[in-house]
Write a protein that holds these residues in place. Structure first.
Motif, PDB file in Angstrom:
ATOM      1  N   MET A   1      -2.236  -7.644  -0.809  1.00  0.00           N
ATOM      2  CA  MET A   1      -0.905  -8.145  -1.074  1.00  0.00           C
ATOM      3  C   MET A   1       0.124  -7.099  -0.617  1.00  0.00           C
ATOM      4  O   MET A   1      -0.022  -5.910  -0.879  1.00  0.00           O
ATOM      5  CB  MET A   1      -0.736  -8.427  -2.565  1.00  0.00           C
ATOM      6  CG  MET A   1       0.628  -8.982  -2.900  1.00  0.00           C
ATOM      7  SD  MET A   1       0.707  -9.876  -4.440  1.00  0.00           S
ATOM      8  CE  MET A   1       1.007  -8.572  -5.595  1.00  0.00           C
ATOM      9  N   LYS A   2       1.170  -7.559   0.038  1.00  0.00           N
ATOM     10  CA  LYS A   2       2.204  -6.652   0.527  1.00  0.00           C
ATOM     11  C   LYS A   2       3.029  -6.116  -0.631  1.00  0.00           C
ATOM     12  O   LYS A   2       3.330  -6.834  -1.581  1.00  0.00           O
ATOM     13  CB  LYS A   2       3.110  -7.365   1.527  1.00  0.00           C
ATOM     14  CG  LYS A   2       2.443  -7.656   2.849  1.00  0.00           C
ATOM     15  CD  LYS A   2       3.429  -8.169   3.856  1.00  0.00           C
ATOM     16  CE  LYS A   2       2.755  -8.319   5.205  1.00  0.00           C
ATOM     17  NZ  LYS A   2       3.713  -8.547   6.271  1.00  0.00           N
ATOM     18  N   LYS A   3       3.383  -4.863  -0.541  1.00  0.00           N
ATOM     19  CA  LYS A   3       4.214  -4.204  -1.545  1.00  0.00           C
ATOM     20  C   LYS A   3       5.679  -4.371  -1.174  1.00  0.00           C
ATOM     21  O   LYS A   3       6.036  -4.434   0.000  1.00  0.00           O
ATOM     22  CB  LYS A   3       3.870  -2.715  -1.643  1.00  0.00           C
ATOM     23  CG  LYS A   3       2.396  -2.428  -1.813  1.00  0.00           C
ATOM     24  CD  LYS A   3       1.800  -3.107  -3.015  1.00  0.00           C
ATOM     25  CE  LYS A   3       0.341  -2.715  -3.158  1.00  0.00           C
ATOM     26  NZ  LYS A   3      -0.505  -3.752  -3.594  1.00  0.00           N
ATOM     27  N   THR A   4       6.550  -4.406  -2.176  1.00  0.00           N
ATOM     28  CA  THR A   4       7.979  -4.580  -1.935  1.00  0.00           C
ATOM     29  C   THR A   4       8.669  -3.233  -1.831  1.00  0.00           C
ATOM     30  O   THR A   4       8.581  -2.407  -2.738  1.00  0.00           O
ATOM     31  CB  THR A   4       8.631  -5.416  -3.050  1.00  0.00           C
ATOM     32  OG1 THR A   4       7.999  -6.699  -3.071  1.00  0.00           O
ATOM     33  CG2 THR A   4      10.118  -5.591  -2.819  1.00  0.00           C
ATOM     34  N   ILE A   5       9.355  -3.040  -0.706  1.00  0.00           N
ATOM     35  CA  ILE A   5      10.164  -1.848  -0.475  1.00  0.00           C
ATOM     36  C   ILE A   5      11.609  -2.300  -0.346  1.00  0.00           C
ATOM     37  O   ILE A   5      11.913  -3.215   0.420  1.00  0.00           O
ATOM     38  CB  ILE A   5       9.746  -1.117   0.815  1.00  0.00           C
ATOM     39  CG1 ILE A   5       8.301  -0.652   0.728  1.00  0.00           C
ATOM     40  CG2 ILE A   5      10.683   0.060   1.087  1.00  0.00           C
ATOM     41  CD1 ILE A   5       7.774  -0.027   2.016  1.00  0.00           C
ATOM     42  N   VAL A   6      12.493  -1.662  -1.101  1.00  0.00           N
ATOM     43  CA  VAL A   6      13.923  -1.912  -0.980  1.00  0.00           C
ATOM     44  C   VAL A   6      14.537  -0.721  -0.254  1.00  0.00           C
ATOM     45  O   VAL A   6      14.300   0.427  -0.627  1.00  0.00           O
ATOM     46  CB  VAL A   6      14.572  -2.101  -2.367  1.00  0.00           C
ATOM     47  CG1 VAL A   6      16.087  -2.069  -2.276  1.00  0.00           C
ATOM     48  CG2 VAL A   6      14.098  -3.402  -2.999  1.00  0.00           C
ATOM     49  N   ILE A   7      15.308  -1.028   0.791  1.00  0.00           N
ATOM     50  CA  ILE A   7      15.981   0.020   1.559  1.00  0.00           C
ATOM     51  C   ILE A   7      17.482  -0.179   1.409  1.00  0.00           C
ATOM     52  O   ILE A   7      17.986  -1.285   1.599  1.00  0.00           O
ATOM     53  CB  ILE A   7      15.586  -0.021   3.045  1.00  0.00           C
ATOM     54  CG1 ILE A   7      14.063   0.101   3.183  1.00  0.00           C
ATOM     55  CG2 ILE A   7      16.298   1.085   3.819  1.00  0.00           C
ATOM     56  CD1 ILE A   7      13.551  -0.126   4.589  1.00  0.00           C
ATOM     57  N   ILE A   8      18.176   0.909   1.058  1.00  0.00           N
ATOM     58  CA  ILE A   8      19.619   0.850   0.824  1.00  0.00           C
ATOM     59  C   ILE A   8      20.301   1.887   1.713  1.00  0.00           C
ATOM     60  O   ILE A   8      20.054   3.088   1.586  1.00  0.00           O
ATOM     61  CB  ILE A   8      19.952   1.132  -0.652  1.00  0.00           C
ATOM     62  CG1 ILE A   8      19.108   0.256  -1.574  1.00  0.00           C
ATOM     63  CG2 ILE A   8      21.448   0.930  -0.904  1.00  0.00           C
ATOM     64  CD1 ILE A   8      18.982   0.781  -2.985  1.00  0.00           C
ATOM     65  N   LEU A  22       8.522  -0.183   8.723  1.00  0.00           N
ATOM     66  CA  LEU A  22       7.746  -0.364   7.493  1.00  0.00           C
ATOM     67  C   LEU A  22       7.380  -1.813   7.186  1.00  0.00           C
ATOM     68  O   LEU A  22       6.593  -2.082   6.282  1.00  0.00           O
ATOM     69  CB  LEU A  22       8.531   0.219   6.314  1.00  0.00           C
ATOM     70  CG  LEU A  22       8.925   1.687   6.455  1.00  0.00           C
ATOM     71  CD1 LEU A  22       9.839   2.108   5.321  1.00  0.00           C
ATOM     72  CD2 LEU A  22       7.692   2.577   6.534  1.00  0.00           C
ATOM     73  N   GLY A  23       7.953  -2.759   7.932  1.00  0.00           N
ATOM     74  CA  GLY A  23       7.798  -4.175   7.606  1.00  0.00           C
ATOM     75  C   GLY A  23       6.472  -4.802   7.970  1.00  0.00           C
ATOM     76  O   GLY A  23       6.166  -5.898   7.513  1.00  0.00           O
ATOM     77  N   THR A  24       5.659  -4.143   8.764  1.00  0.00           N
ATOM     78  CA  THR A  24       4.376  -4.721   9.160  1.00  0.00           C
ATOM     79  C   THR A  24       3.432  -4.853   7.967  1.00  0.00           C
ATOM     80  O   THR A  24       2.802  -5.888   7.780  1.00  0.00           O
ATOM     81  CB  THR A  24       3.709  -3.860  10.254  1.00  0.00           C
ATOM     82  OG1 THR A  24       4.618  -3.731  11.336  1.00  0.00           O
ATOM     83  CG2 THR A  24       2.419  -4.487  10.735  1.00  0.00           C
ATOM     84  N   PHE A 108       5.786   8.809  11.998  1.00  0.00           N
ATOM     85  CA  PHE A 108       4.460   8.991  11.409  1.00  0.00           C
ATOM     86  C   PHE A 108       4.566   9.622  10.028  1.00  0.00           C
ATOM     87  O   PHE A 108       3.951   9.147   9.066  1.00  0.00           O
ATOM     88  CB  PHE A 108       3.570   9.846  12.319  1.00  0.00           C
ATOM     89  CG  PHE A 108       2.218  10.122  11.719  1.00  0.00           C
ATOM     90  CD1 PHE A 108       1.246   9.139  11.702  1.00  0.00           C
ATOM     91  CD2 PHE A 108       1.940  11.359  11.157  1.00  0.00           C
ATOM     92  CE1 PHE A 108       0.000   9.382  11.135  1.00  0.00           C
ATOM     93  CE2 PHE A 108       0.695  11.613  10.591  1.00  0.00           C
ATOM     94  CZ  PHE A 108      -0.274  10.623  10.578  1.00  0.00           C
ATOM     95  N   GLU A 109       5.347  10.681   9.909  1.00  0.00           N
ATOM     96  CA  GLU A 109       5.494  11.359   8.614  1.00  0.00           C
ATOM     97  C   GLU A 109       6.104  10.432   7.572  1.00  0.00           C
ATOM     98  O   GLU A 109       5.648  10.398   6.424  1.00  0.00           O
ATOM     99  CB  GLU A 109       6.353  12.612   8.769  1.00  0.00           C
ATOM    100  CG  GLU A 109       5.651  13.735   9.501  1.00  0.00           C
ATOM    101  CD  GLU A 109       6.545  14.943   9.711  1.00  0.00           C
ATOM    102  OE1 GLU A 109       7.683  14.973   9.183  1.00  0.00           O
ATOM    103  OE2 GLU A 109       6.102  15.871  10.413  1.00  0.00           O
ATOM    104  N   LEU A 110       7.110   9.677   7.953  1.00  0.00           N
ATOM    105  CA  LEU A 110       7.748   8.767   7.002  1.00  0.00           C
ATOM    106  C   LEU A 110       6.782   7.674   6.566  1.00  0.00           C
ATOM    107  O   LEU A 110       6.711   7.337   5.375  1.00  0.00           O
ATOM    108  CB  LEU A 110       9.020   8.154   7.596  1.00  0.00           C
ATOM    109  CG  LEU A 110       9.796   7.250   6.638  1.00  0.00           C
ATOM    110  CD1 LEU A 110      10.283   8.030   5.414  1.00  0.00           C
ATOM    111  CD2 LEU A 110      10.968   6.598   7.353  1.00  0.00           C
ATOM    112  N   THR A 111       6.014   7.142   7.489  1.00  0.00           N
ATOM    113  CA  THR A 111       5.037   6.104   7.144  1.00  0.00           C
ATOM    114  C   THR A 111       4.000   6.642   6.157  1.00  0.00           C
ATOM    115  O   THR A 111       3.643   5.965   5.184  1.00  0.00           O
ATOM    116  CB  THR A 111       4.341   5.581   8.421  1.00  0.00           C
ATOM    117  OG1 THR A 111       5.338   5.095   9.312  1.00  0.00           O
ATOM    118  CG2 THR A 111       3.378   4.462   8.107  1.00  0.00           C
TER     119      THR A 111
END
Length: 134
Positions: A1-8, A22-24, A108-111
């Motif tokens: 199941m995909k996790k929810t990330i909120v970006i502001i 990050l959306g893949t 890569f580091e951020l992922t």
């Protein structure tokens, strides 16, 4: 199941870039208005929040503090320019953010950082559920 990330972030180019990156593997929801993100967090479970430090309406510190109160198990990543990096270390010592990263970032580091923070969020949630059931 995909996790929810909120970006502001108030910069639409940053939002598009992070959503592509990050959306893949995750469900990414972007907000240029921090107050809308807080409203979203009031009603929806979130695994990770990535928030810019400097925004016109409200600081990233305030946004992360509000989301921490709403969802204490949600991981929080503060993203900022190099100039603000030193002053934002306060967010770590006060547990406002779990991690800080600078713009521009290495993909890569951020992922990898995002994966670690999401895993940490789910470990905290599972620990809370275990404590409640025992």
């Amino acid at each position: 199941m995909k996790k929810t990330i909120v970006i502001i972030d108030d910069d639409e180019a940053i939002l598009r870039s992070l959503k592509r990156l990050l959306g893949t593997n995750n469900h990414v929801i972007c907000f240029s208005d921090p107050l809308s993100a807080i409203e979203f967090a009031q009603q929806n479970p979130i695994s990770l929040v990535i928030c810019d430090l400097l925004m016109p309406a409200i600081s990233g510190f305030a946004v992360l503090e509000d989301i921490k109160l709403l969802q204490p198990n949600c991981s929080r990543l503060l993203i900022t320019g190099y100039a603000e990096l030193e002053s934002s270390k306060n967010a770590l010592t006060n547990n406002i953010a779990n991690m800080i990263t600078a713009k521009p970032w290495d993909n890569f580091e951020l992922t990898m950082l995002v994966e670690i923070l999401i895993e940490n969020s789910h470990l905290k949630l599972n620990q809370c559920l275990e404590n409640v059931s025992s």
